[in-house]
Motif scaffolding. Structure first.
Motif, PDB file in Angstrom:
ATOM      1  N   UNK A 254      15.394  39.183  51.399  1.00  0.00           N
ATOM      2  CA  UNK A 254      14.742  38.257  50.474  1.00  0.00           C
ATOM      3  C   UNK A 254      15.317  38.525  49.091  1.00  0.00           C
ATOM      4  N   UNK A 255      16.022  37.548  48.542  1.00  0.00           N
ATOM      5  CA  UNK A 255      16.700  37.792  47.270  1.00  0.00           C
ATOM      6  C   UNK A 255      15.833  37.487  46.043  1.00  0.00           C
ATOM      7  N   UNK A 256      14.575  37.152  46.277  1.00  0.00           N
ATOM      8  CA  UNK A 256      13.687  36.985  45.119  1.00  0.00           C
ATOM      9  C   UNK A 256      13.363  38.349  44.513  1.00  0.00           C
ATOM     10  N   UNK A 257      12.836  38.395  43.290  1.00  0.00           N
ATOM     11  CA  UNK A 257      12.400  39.686  42.751  1.00  0.00           C
ATOM     12  C   UNK A 257      11.405  40.323  43.725  1.00  0.00           C
ATOM     13  N   UNK A 258      11.450  41.649  43.869  1.00  0.00           N
ATOM     14  CA  UNK A 258      10.633  42.316  44.904  1.00  0.00           C
ATOM     15  C   UNK A 258       9.140  41.998  44.816  1.00  0.00           C
ATOM     16  N   UNK A 259       8.597  41.818  43.609  1.00  0.00           N
ATOM     17  CA  UNK A 259       7.177  41.492  43.480  1.00  0.00           C
ATOM     18  C   UNK A 259       6.865  40.141  44.098  1.00  0.00           C
ATOM     19  N   UNK A 260       7.760  39.173  43.908  1.00  0.00           N
ATOM     20  CA  UNK A 260       7.563  37.846  44.504  1.00  0.00           C
ATOM     21  C   UNK A 260       7.709  37.909  46.015  1.00  0.00           C
ATOM     22  N   UNK A 261       8.713  38.663  46.460  1.00  0.00           N
ATOM     23  CA  UNK A 261       8.921  38.802  47.904  1.00  0.00           C
ATOM     24  C   UNK A 261       7.693  39.444  48.549  1.00  0.00           C
ATOM     25  N   UNK A 262       7.114  40.439  47.878  1.00  0.00           N
ATOM     26  CA  UNK A 262       5.933  41.120  48.416  1.00  0.00           C
ATOM     27  C   UNK A 262       4.754  40.159  48.504  1.00  0.00           C
TER      28      UNK A 262
ATOM     29  N   UNK B  10       3.924  51.282  39.817  1.00  0.00           N
ATOM     30  CA  UNK B  10       4.653  50.098  40.289  1.00  0.00           C
ATOM     31  C   UNK B  10       5.302  49.426  39.078  1.00  0.00           C
ATOM     32  N   UNK B  11       6.544  48.954  39.200  1.00  0.00           N
ATOM     33  CA  UNK B  11       7.168  48.327  38.034  1.00  0.00           C
ATOM     34  C   UNK B  11       6.303  47.177  37.491  1.00  0.00           C
ATOM     35  N   UNK B  12       6.240  47.116  36.165  1.00  0.00           N
ATOM     36  CA  UNK B  12       5.365  46.148  35.509  1.00  0.00           C
ATOM     37  C   UNK B  12       5.694  44.723  35.939  1.00  0.00           C
ATOM     38  N   UNK B  13       6.979  44.400  36.063  1.00  0.00           N
ATOM     39  CA  UNK B  13       7.323  43.019  36.434  1.00  0.00           C
ATOM     40  C   UNK B  13       6.834  42.676  37.841  1.00  0.00           C
ATOM     41  N   UNK B  14       6.875  43.648  38.750  1.00  0.00           N
ATOM     42  CA  UNK B  14       6.372  43.398  40.104  1.00  0.00           C
ATOM     43  C   UNK B  14       4.860  43.188  40.075  1.00  0.00           C
ATOM     44  N   UNK B  15       4.169  43.979  39.251  1.00  0.00           N
ATOM     45  CA  UNK B  15       2.718  43.814  39.120  1.00  0.00           C
ATOM     46  C   UNK B  15       2.388  42.419  38.605  1.00  0.00           C
ATOM     47  N   UNK B  16       3.150  41.954  37.627  1.00  0.00           N
ATOM     48  CA  UNK B  16       2.886  40.621  37.070  1.00  0.00           C
ATOM     49  C   UNK B  16       3.172  39.535  38.104  1.00  0.00           C
ATOM     50  N   UNK B  17       4.223  39.703  38.910  1.00  0.00           N
ATOM     51  CA  UNK B  17       4.509  38.720  39.957  1.00  0.00           C
ATOM     52  C   UNK B  17       3.350  38.642  40.951  1.00  0.00           C
ATOM     53  N   UNK B  18       2.824  39.800  41.329  1.00  0.00           N
ATOM     54  CA  UNK B  18       1.702  39.808  42.270  1.00  0.00           C
ATOM     55  C   UNK B  18       0.468  39.165  41.651  1.00  0.00           C
ATOM     56  N   UNK B  19       0.218  39.474  40.386  1.00  0.00           N
ATOM     57  CA  UNK B  19      -0.961  38.911  39.736  1.00  0.00           C
ATOM     58  C   UNK B  19      -0.819  37.397  39.563  1.00  0.00           C
ATOM     59  N   UNK B  20       0.401  36.953  39.252  1.00  0.00           N
ATOM     60  CA  UNK B  20       0.557  35.505  39.065  1.00  0.00           C
ATOM     61  C   UNK B  20       0.501  34.769  40.401  1.00  0.00           C
TER      62      UNK B  20
END
Lengths: 392, 392
Positions: B76-84, B104-114
C-alpha cells in the motif's frame, strides 16, 4: 569532517519563511535525523530545539558526563516534548508556530500543543540531508572503500573455493559445460569448499564482516549473501558452483555515514541465465552513470534503470527489482528515492541498484553509490563488476 | 526461535480491556517495536495493524518480493497512517478507539484521527517486550557468548602487548612500581605495542569487531575502547601501561537480540585508584546478582548499585555513573530502566553497569547481562572480571 552540527541554516530559513518561532525534533539520539542535527550519537531520548538561531539539546539525567561536554546540552528528565516547550519559552518564544518533522512522536506533539504552540510540519531537515557537503561525501566514499574490501574478500574466497573435494559421489560433472539447464541441475553439483570445510552463505558473510571490522567500519546488519534460489538470505545454505551468489554490504563508517555495494559471482558457470541477467544489470547500472544530472527527475532515472534491465528480456512486473535505490547518507535510505518526482540536485548521493530475480535461477544484482555533481555523476569506489570472482 | 511474531496476545488483551477496536503501530521496519511485532526486519516504512485478533502489515511497493512472502503483508503506497485506517475499516472496525504506542509518528496519528478514529496510547507492547520468553533469552545469551569472545580477544591482545619496544627514550620506568601518582604520570610511559606496531584504541576496537563478526554477530556500532583520561572513545589514542582500558561491546545476534559486556583492564598497573574503583564496581555488580528478584523495585536496584559503588569512597554526584542500566532485548535499552519505580518480573533481562569515572584517572566499568528468574537472578555468560588481561 566539519565539527559543528548540520542543518541549522536550513532550519533557520524554514522557520523564517513560515513565520514560525522555532523548530523541534524529538527522537532516540541514535536515529538518523538526530545524528545529523547534533553531529554525534546520543544513546538516549533527545529533544532538539532550534530557536533564535541557536541549538539546544535536552537529555535525561542518565546520560553519561562525556556526552554532556557538548555545548548547549542540558539535563531535563521531563518528557522530551515538555522539555522542548520549556526551552522555547525560556528563549523568547512563549507562543506561536513551531516547525517539526512530520514524524515527530505524537506524544511530543501533544505536549507542545498543550503548552500553547501551533505545530506545523517541515521537510527542511530531510531536504538538507539530501544534499551532502564535501565532508559527508568523503565519509560515504570512505565507507564505500571499506565496502569494496569486504566484497573483495568474498571474491577472493570464492576464487579459491573448489567443488572437487565433496564425497557424496553425485558430483564430478562440474566441468561438463552444460548450458542453461533450468536451474534445477545446480542441485546435482557438489557444494563449494574453502579452507578445508564446506562454504555456506553464513561462513562467507562472517568473513566479509570480519574484513569490514578490520577496515574500521560497522557491518550495520546489512551484509547479506544470497545463493541461487535457495533461502532468502536469512537461513544459511551451502554454496554451489554454477549458481549466482550475491554479496551485498552496507557498512557504516565511524561518523555514521553508510556505503552500499553488491556484486554477483558465479563459480564455474554452467548456465546462460545469469550471464544474460548480468549483462542487463551492468547495462542498467551504466545508465545511472550517464543520466544522473542535476535537474533530472529522480523517478525517471529509476524508471530508466528498470526499463534498461527489462530490455534484455526480463519481466518488469516479476523479475526486475522495484527497489532501484535512492539517497544514501546517515541512513541507508534517504531522500531522494528513485521512484518519486523529485529533481536531482548537485550533492545528492545515490545508492543505485540493478537486479533481476527469477524463481528457477536465483538473483543477479549490482549495487553502487554515486555522487550527483554539477558536471554529472561520479561513481564512488572502483569495485569490478564481473561474474568471475577470480578476476576481481 | 518461535516462528511467529510476538506481542499479539498482549495487544489483544489491551484492546479488549480498553474497549478499543484495534491497535496500530507505524515505523521504519527496522525499529525495535516493529521488529518485535513482525518477527523480522523490514527495510521500509511499515504499518502494523492488529484488528479482530489478526495482524496485517502494509508496506510500500518498493519492497523486494522475498519480504512479501510473510502472510498478511500487502503493498500500500499511501502514507502508513492512511493505509492503517483502511485496514481497520476493511476488517470490521470503521470507527472507535484505536490504541497506539505514545510515540506513533504524529502524521500517522493525524491520518487515523481524520479517518474518524479516536487515538489512545498504550504501553502494552513495551510491557510485553520487557518479559522475554525462552527463545528470546536464548538469543540474548548467544549474543552474550559472542560478546565474551570479543572482549576476550581484547584481553588476549592486551596480555601480549608490551611497552618495551618504544624508542622515544622517556620510558623505561614501567616496572618501577609507583603507587597512585595522580594519573598524570601515565603520560611518561611508552605506548603499548602489539604485533609489531603501536596499539591504539581504534586498533583494539577493530580486532574486537573482527572477532564479533567471525562469531556471526553484528558489532551494532556499540563497541567502544576507552583509555585512561584521554579521549572520549571517539578519537583514537594510543594505549599505555598503567591506565585503565575499558572494552565495551553490545553485539546484535542474527535474530536481532543484543548482548552487553564491558570489562576494564590494566597492563602493568602502577596506581591504586583503578584497583579501588575496580573493587567498588565488582562489589556493586554482585549486588545485582543477589538483589534482582521478581517483585523488587527496578529503581531501588539501581540505587543500590550506585550506593554500593559510592561506599568505597566515590562521589555519587561526580564519579559513580548514573547509567546503571535497564532492560535489554532487541534494543540496547528497554523497559524496565533501573532508575524508575517499576517492579521487576520474572523474564526481565537486565543490562547492569557499575562504573566510576575520574577526571585524573579515567574510567573503570563492569557491565553484564542477567535474567530475572522466579528463583532470583542468573548471570548470562562467564566472562572473568579481573583487571589483569593475562588472567582472562
Amino acid at each position: 569532517m566539519r565539527s559543528g552540527p548540520r542543518g541549522g541554516d536550513a532550519i533557520d530559513a524554514a522557520v523564517s519563511e513560515r513565520d514560525a518561532v522555532g523548530f523541534v525534533a524529538v527522537s532516540r539520539g541514535s536515529d538518523p535525523t538526530s545524528r545529523y542535527l547534533t553531529g554525534r550519537e546520543f544513546d538516549c531520548d533527545l529533544a532538539f530545539v532550534r530557536v533564535d538561531g541557536e541549538t539546544h539539546l535536552r537529555v535525561p539525567s542518565t546520560v553519561e558526563p562525556p556526552s554532556l561536554s557538548v555545548a548547549s546540552v542540558r539535563v531535563d528528565d521531563r518528557p522530551p516534548g515538555k522539555a522542548a516547550a520549556a526551552v522555547l519559552a525560556e528563549h523568547g518564544a512563549p507562543e506561536g508556530t513551531v516547525l517539526a518533522p512530520r514524524t515527530i512522536p505524537h506524544d511530543a506533539a501533544l505536549h507542545l500543543e498543550s503548552a500553547g504552540y501551533d505545530l506545523a510540519s517541515t521537510a527542511a531537515v530531510e531536504a538538507a540531508r539530501a544534499v551532502k557537503d564535501a565532508a559527508e561525501r568523503d565519509a560515504i566514499e570512505a565507507a564505500q572503500r571499506a565496502a569494496t574490501r569486504g566484497v573483495g574478500r568474498a571474491a577472493a574466497i570464492l576464487a579459491a573455493a573448489t567443488g572437487e573435494e565433496a564425497t557424496d559421489g553425485d558430483g564430478g560433472d562440474g566441468d561438463s559445460g552444460r548450458e542453461d539447464d533450468g536451474g534445477d541441475g545446480d542441485d546435482d553439483r557438489p557444494a563449494l569448499r574453502w579452507d578445508g570445510a564446506p562454504l555456506s552463505t553464513e561462513r562467507l558473510r562472517r568473513q566479509v564482516n570480519a574484513t569490514l571490522a578490520a577496515e574500521g567500519v560497522d557491518a550495520a546488519g546489512a551484509t547479506a549473501v544470497r545463493a541461487g534460489t535457495r533461502g532468502d538470505g536469512n537461513e544459511p545454505v551451502e554454496l554451489r558452483p554454477g549458481e549466482p551468489i550475491v554479496v551485498a554490504v552496507g557498512p557504516r563508517g565511524p561518523t555514521g555515514y553508510r556505503g552500499a555495494l553488491a556484486r554477483t559471482f558465479v563459480v564455474d558457470p554452467d548456465g546462460g541465465w545469469e550471464r544474460r541477467a548480468h549483462v542487463a544489470c551492468d547495462a542498467a547500472r551504466k545508465v545511472s552513470l550517464v543520466e544522473a544530472d542535476p535537474g533530472d527527475d529522480a523517478g525517471f532515472l529509476g524508471s530508466e534503470l528498470r526499463a534498461e534491465t527489462a530490455a534484455f528480456g526480463f519481466s518488469m512486473a516479476d523479475e526486475v527489482t522495484r527497489d532501484v535505490g535512492g539517497g544514501i547518507g546517515i541512513a541507508a535510505r534517504e531522500v531522494p528515492p528513485l521512484d518519486g518526482d523529485r529533481e536531482l540536485v548537485a550533492g545528492n548521493v545515490l545508492r543505485v541498484r540493478a537486479a533481476v530475480t527469477h524463481p528457477d535461477h536465483g538473483r543477479v544484482e549490482l549495487t553502487d553509490v554515486l555522487v550527483v555533481g554539477e558536471d554529472g555523476p561520479r561513481l564512488l569506489g572502483d569495485a569490478p563488476t564481473g561474474l568471475d570472482p577470480s578476476r576481481w
